[in-house]
Motif scaffolding. Structure first.
Motif, PDB file in Angstrom:
ATOM      1  N   HIS A  85       0.553  -1.023   0.038  1.00  0.00           N
ATOM      2  CA  HIS A  85      -0.380  -0.346  -0.192  1.00  0.00           C
ATOM      3  C   HIS A  85       0.761   1.418   0.144  1.00  0.00           C
ATOM      4  O   HIS A  85       0.586   2.225   0.381  1.00  0.00           O
ATOM      5  CB  HIS A  85      -0.865   0.175   1.029  1.00  0.00           C
TER       6      HIS A  85
ATOM      7  N   ILE B  31      -9.852  -0.857  -5.855  1.00  0.00           N
ATOM      8  CA  ILE B  31      -9.459  -1.684  -5.008  1.00  0.00           C
ATOM      9  C   ILE B  31      -9.856  -1.393  -3.274  1.00  0.00           C
ATOM     10  O   ILE B  31      -9.682  -0.526  -2.881  1.00  0.00           O
ATOM     11  CB  ILE B  31      -7.839  -1.710  -4.926  1.00  0.00           C
ATOM     12  N   GLU B  32      -9.976  -2.764  -2.754  1.00  0.00           N
ATOM     13  CA  GLU B  32      -9.934  -2.632  -1.225  1.00  0.00           C
ATOM     14  C   GLU B  32     -10.978  -1.880  -1.045  1.00  0.00           C
ATOM     15  O   GLU B  32     -11.172  -1.026   0.093  1.00  0.00           O
ATOM     16  CB  GLU B  32      -8.920  -2.186  -0.578  1.00  0.00           C
TER      17      GLU B  32
ATOM     18  N   LYS C 298     -10.929   2.238  -1.107  1.00  0.00           N
ATOM     19  CA  LYS C 298     -10.891   2.895   0.055  1.00  0.00           C
ATOM     20  C   LYS C 298     -10.084   4.626  -0.288  1.00  0.00           C
ATOM     21  O   LYS C 298     -10.300   5.884   0.420  1.00  0.00           O
ATOM     22  CB  LYS C 298      -9.935   1.995   0.819  1.00  0.00           C
TER      23      LYS C 298
ATOM     24  N   THR D 236      -1.524   3.796   3.531  1.00  0.00           N
ATOM     25  CA  THR D 236      -2.192   3.752   4.187  1.00  0.00           C
ATOM     26  C   THR D 236      -2.911   4.597   5.454  1.00  0.00           C
ATOM     27  O   THR D 236      -3.710   4.651   6.186  1.00  0.00           O
ATOM     28  CB  THR D 236      -1.679   3.034   5.383  1.00  0.00           C
TER      29      THR D 236
END
Length: 808
Positions: free
Chosen positions: A306, A480-481, A484, A456
Motif C-alpha cells: 500500500h 481496489i479494497e 478506500k 494507508t
C-alpha cells in the motif's frame, strides 16, 4: 595796610569754601545719577524676561505641533494613550494662553518696556538666564522638548549675552569721555562682579541641565515600565506592527545603552552555549528529506503493498545537521520565467527527461531544464487542457466558483502552474518515487507542491475543503479494497464539488481499461457521485470523466445496500494527522449553519468575508466572537504587511515566489499578500487551534504539520518563511536546534525568515543565525516582543555527521 591783608585772607577763605561747596554738590549729583542708573538697569531686564518667556512658550508649542504632524499619515499605528494626548501638553498650552492674555491686558506696561529699552538697552543677563533655564526645565518636565531642543536654544542665549556686553562697552566709553574716571573704575568693578556672577550662573545652568537630563532619562525609563512613551520616539510605519496579534501598538526605539547591554548579554550567552553545525552525510545528499529518507525504518516495513515505503517515517530524534548544496547551485530564476526553465545544476536529474521527454514534461537544454507545459494527458500544453475542461463543464468556472483544487499525482505540476492564469490555486502532490524529483521540479519552477502518497493514512487536509479534485492518469488504483482511496477523495471534496478523472479507462478500450472503467462506474454509483459528463479532447486524443459529489443525504439513505458504509457520527472528518484510512463516507451537513451545507462565496469575495458558518456565539482564537476575530485578524495583517513587511525590511518582493506561513491562524498573512505574484503554504501546527477549514473557505490552501518533524518537501523549496509566535511554543516540546536546521533545509540560499516572538526567543534565534553565517537584516523589540528578519547565505560547514538511518 592791615585792612588790605585781612581782605586778601578773607578772599582766600571765601574761595576755598566755595570750592568745597561745589565739590560736595557735584559729588551728591554724581551719586544721584549712579543711583538712577542702577535703578533703571534693574527694571528693564524684568520686562525682557516676560518677553523671552513668552517666546520660549511659543517655540515649545511649535515643536509639539510638528511632532504630531509627523504621525498624521498613520494615526492607526499609535496606541490609545498616545492618541489621547498628554495632560502636560494641555497645561503647557493653557499657560501659554494665560501669558498671552496678561500681555494683552497690560498694553501700557508693554509700551513702557519699549521706551525704557530704547533709553537703556542694557539687560540683566543673570535673571534672563535663570528664567530661560527655568522654562527649559518646565518643558523637559512636560516631556515635550528633547535634550537636543534645549541645545538648539543655547546659541540664542549667547547672542543676547554678546549684545549686553556691547551695550555695556558703549556706556563705558561715554563715561570715560565725560571725564568721570572714578565712576568708570566703579563700573569696571561692578562689571567684574557681574562677570563672576555670570560664570557662577552658567555653572549652575550646566549642573541644572545635566540634572534635568538625568531626570528626563529616569522619567522615560519609568514611562517605559508603565507602557507609556512620548510620541517623539515612536517608530515610523515601516517599523510598526511588530507585536502579537492582539497587540498592534507601536513601540519606542531602544536606547544605545539598552542595545549594547543586550548585545553583551547575547555574546555571553553565546559563549556559554555555542552552536556547532555539520553537514548531513546521507545517501540522498542534497535532496535529503528526513521523514521520507529514513531508510532504516523503510527496511523494517512488513509490506510495501500500500505504498507504505512512500509514506512518512520520521526518526525518533530530528536531525540537527545541515543539508549540502548541489554542486554548481545558482539562485533560482524568477517567476514567471521559472515556469518555463530552471537551472539544471539546481536539480541535476535527467531520468524524468529521458522517460517523459516525448510527453513534453521536461527537457534538458544546455544549462537549463525546460518545461514545454505538457503532461501525459496534455502533450500540447496545459492551457489548452484547462480550457477543454472548462468547455466540457462550464459550471466549473475556473477562478470564480472553483478556486482551490487538489491535483493528485501531479508530475512536474504544469497543470497547477498554468492554473494561476485562471486565478486557481492547486495543491499538487506526488510521491518521492522512481519518477525522480518531479515535486522538486515543481517547487523549483515556483509551483506549489508537496511530497505525499495515497497509501494507508489520510491526507493532511481537513474534510470538505477542495472545490475540485483532479487526476490526470495519476496511476492510483481507485477501485481496489472497497474503494478506500477514492473514499479519501470523497472526504476532502466539498459537497457539490467535482472530480475530474482524465485517464485511459475513460477513453480506451483495452481489456484492462474496460475492467477498471466498470469497477469505477460501480464504485462511484454506490458513493452517490453523479457522472456529469464525459468528453474527449481531439487535440490531445484523451478523454475526461467529470463526477459531482452529492449535496444532500437523500441518495445515501435510498441505497439498497449500505456499501460503502456511512461513517459513524463520532468519526471526525477533519482529523487527518497520521490517521489511518477508513472505507466509509461522512454524511453531508444539512443544517444551513454548518460548514459544507452551502458553497462559499465566489472568488475573490470569499477571501475577505467571514465564512457563513462562523457564529458570534463562538469564541475566536484571540478571544473575540469568531466573525469579529476573523475580521480583526485580517485588518491586523493588512497593516503589518503594508506598513512593515512590504516597505520596512528591504525585501525585494519581485524575487519572492514560494512563501510559507509556519503558523497560520485565519490565513490573514496570506490574504494580505493576494495582490503579489506569490503563493502561500498555510501551515496549521497540530497543537494549534484547527482553523485550516477557515483558510480553505476563504480561497486559500494549507496543510497540517508537526514542526518537531521535518516537512514533506525537498530542500531549498521556499523563498520566504514567516513564523508568528511559533518558536517559543516549539521550545516547550521540541529541540529548537533541530527546528532551525529544518528551516535551513527548506529555505533557499538568500531566502528570508521573518520571526515575530518574545525577546528571549528572538535572542536565541539571533545566536543560531550568527552561527549559521546568516545575515541579520533587522531586529526590533519592545515590551518583551520582538521582530527578526534573517537572510540565509550559501555557507555550509565542512565537517560531516553521518546519519546512519539515512544510509543505504
Amino acid at each position: 595796610m592791615a585792612f588790605g591783608k585781612n581782605a586778601r585772607a578773607d578772599s582766600r577763605r571765601s574761595s576755598s569754601s566755595y570750592c568745597s561747596t561745589v565739590t560736595i554738590i557735584v559729588f551728591v549729583a554724581l551719586c544721584l545719577v549712579g543711583v538712577w542708573m542702577m535703578t533703571s538697569s534693574s527694571v528693564v531686564p524684568v520686562q525682557r524676561v516676560d518677553t523671552s518667556s513668552q517666546d520660549t512658550n511659543t517655540e515649545v508649542k511649535q515643536v509639539t505641533e510638528s511632532g504630531s504632524r509627523q504621525f498624521e499619515d498613520s494615526p492607526g499605528d499609535l496606541p490609545e494613550d498616545a492618541m489621547k494626548g498628554d495632560s502636560s501638553t494641555s497645561t503647557l498650552q493653557d499657560d501659554s494662553k494665560s501669558d498671552e492674555q496678561e500681555n494683552q491686558n497690560t498694553p501700557e506696561q508693554t509700551i513702557e518696556i519699549e521706551e525704557k529699552q530704547e533709553e537703556k538697552p542694557e539687560e540683566n543677563d543673570d535673571k534672563k538666564t535663570e528664567e530661560e533655564s527655568k522654562t527649559e526645565n518646565e518643558n523637559d518636565g512636560d516631556g515635550k522638548m528633547d535634550v537636543e531642543e534645549s541645545k538648539k536654544e543655547e546659541p540664542n542665549s549667547e547672542s543676547e549675552e554678546t549684545k549686553t556686553e556691547g551695550s555695556e562697552g558703549e556706556q563705558t566709553e561715554s563715561e570715560e569721555s565725560s571725564g568721570e574716571k572714578k565712576d568708570s573704575e566703579d563700573k569696571v568693578e561692578e562689571r567684574s562682579e557681574e562677570t563672576k556672577q555670570e560664570d557662577k550662573v552658567e555653572s549652575n545652568i550646566e549642573e541644572k541641565t545635566k540634572q534635568d537630563q538625568e531626570e528626563k532619562e529616569q522619567s522615560l525609563d519609568e514611562n517605559k515600565k508603565d507602557g507609556q512613551v512620548p510620541s517623539e520616539v515612536f517608530p515610523a510605519g515601516s517599523q510598526s506592527e511588530i507585536l502579537n496579534e492582539t497587540t498592534t501598538e507601536n513601540g519606542a526605539f531602544s536606547t544605545q545603552a539598552v542595545e549594547s547591554k543586550n548585545e553583551k548579554d547575547t555574546q555571553k550567552s553565546k559563549d556559554k552555549k555555542g552552536y556547532s553545525w555539520k553537514l548531513c552525510n546521507v545517501t540522498a545528499g542534497p535532496d535529503y528529506i528526513p521523514c521520507l529518507d529514513n531508510l532504516q525504518a523503510i527496511r523494517k516495513l512488513p509490506s510495501t503493498k500500500h505504498y507504505e515505503h512512500r509514506e512518512r517515517h520520521c526518526p525518533e530524534e530530528a536531525p540537527t545537521c545541515l543539508v549540502s548544496l548541489p554542486e554548481g547551485y545558482k539562485i533560482p530564476i524568477k517567476w514567471p520565467k521559472s515556469r518555463e526553465k530552471i537551472w539544471y545544476y539546481n536539480v541535476p536529474h535527467t531520468k524524468l527527461a529521458e522517460v517523459k521527454g516525448h510527453q513534453n514534461w521536461v527537457k534538458v537544454t544546455g544549462e537549463y531544464l525546460t518545461f514545454p507545459g505538457g503532461g501525459t494527458q496534455f502533450k500540447h500544453g496545459a492551457l489548452h487542457y484547462i480550457d477543454f475542461i472548462q468547455e466540457s463543464l462550464p459550471d466549473i468556472a475556473w477562478g470564480k466558483r472553483t478556486r482551490v483544487i487538489l491535483d493528485v499525482g501531479c508530475g512536474v505540476a504544469s497543470f497547477g502552474g498554468f492554473l494561476f492564469e485562471r486565478d486557481v490555486l492547486a495543491m499538487s502532490f506526488a510521491p518521492k518515487d522512481e519518477h525522480e524529483a518531479q515535486v522538486q521540479f515543481a517547487l523549483e519552477r515556483g509551483i506549489p507542491a508537496i511530497s505525499a502518497v495515497m497509501g494507508t493514512k489520510r491526507l493532511p487536509f481537513p474534510g470538505r475543503v477542495f472545490d475540485v479534485v483532479h487526476c490526470a492518469r495519476c496511476r492510483v488504483p481507485w477501485h481496489i479494497e472497497g474503494g478506500k482511496l477514492l473514499l479519501e477523495l470523497n472526504r476532502v471534496l466539498r459537497p457539490g464539488g467535482y472530480f475530474v478523472w482524465s485517464a485511459t479507462p475513460v477513453y480506451q478500450k483495452l481489456e484492462e481499461d474496460v475492467q477498471i472503467w466498470k469497477a469505477m462506474s460501480a464504485m462511484t454509483k454506490s458513493m452517490c457521485w453523479e457522472l456529469v459528463t464525459i468528453k474527449k479532447d481531439t487535440v490531445n486524443g484523451v478523454g475526461a470523466a467529470i463526477y459531482r459529489k452529492p449535496t444532500s443525504n437523500v441518495c445515501y439513505d435510498k441505497r439498497p445496500q449500505n456499501e460503502p458504509p456511512l461513517c459513524q457520527e463520532s468519526d471526525d472528518a477533519n482529523a487527518a494527522w497520521s490517521v489511518p484510512l477508513e472505507a466509509c463516507m461522512h454524511r453531508v451537513p444539512m443544517d444551513i449553519s454548518d460548514r459544507g451545507s452551502q458553497w462559499p462565496e465566489q472568488w475573490p469575495e470569499r477571501l475577505e468575508k467571514p465564512p457563513y458558518w462562523l457564529k458570534s456565539s463562538q469564541t475566536g482564537v484571540y478571544g473575540k466572537p469568531a466573525p469579529d476575530d476573523f475580521a480583526a485578524d485580517y485588518e491586523h495583517w493588512k497593516r503589518v504587511v503594508t506598513k512593515s513587511y512590504l516597505k520596512g525590511m528591504g525585501i525585494n518582493w519581485s524575487s519572492i515566489r514560494n512563501v510559507m506561513d509556519m503558523r497560520s491562524v485565519y490565513g490573514g498573512f496570506a490574504a494580505a499578500l493576494k495582490d503579489l505574484k506569490v503563493w502561500v503554504m498555510n501551515v496549521v501546527p497540530i497543537d494549534s487551534p484547527d482553523t485550516l477549514p477557515i483558510i480553505y473557505e476563504r480561497g486559500l490552501f494549507g496543510i497540517y504539520h508537526d514542526w518537531c518533524e521535518s516537512f514533506s518537501t525537498y530542500p531549498r523549496s521556499y523563498d520566504l518563511l514567516h513564523a508568528d509566535h511559533l518558536f517559543s511554543k516549539l521550545k516547550k516540546r521540541c529541540n529548537l536546534v533541530a527546528v532551525v536546521a529544518e528551516v535551513d533545509r527548506i529555505l533557499r540560499p538568500e531566502g528570508k525568515l521573518i520571526v515575530r516572538d518574545n525577546v528571549e526567543t528572538i535572542g536565541e534565534l539571533s545566536n543560531m543565525a550568527r552561527s549559521l553565517q546568516w545575515e541579520i537584516r533587522m531586529t526590533y523589540s519592545q515590551d518583551n516582543e520582538g521582530l527578526l528578519c534573517l537572510q540565509k547565505t550559501v555557507w555550509r560547514p565542512t565537517e560531516q555527521e553521518t546519519i546512519s538511518y539515512a544510509i543505504a
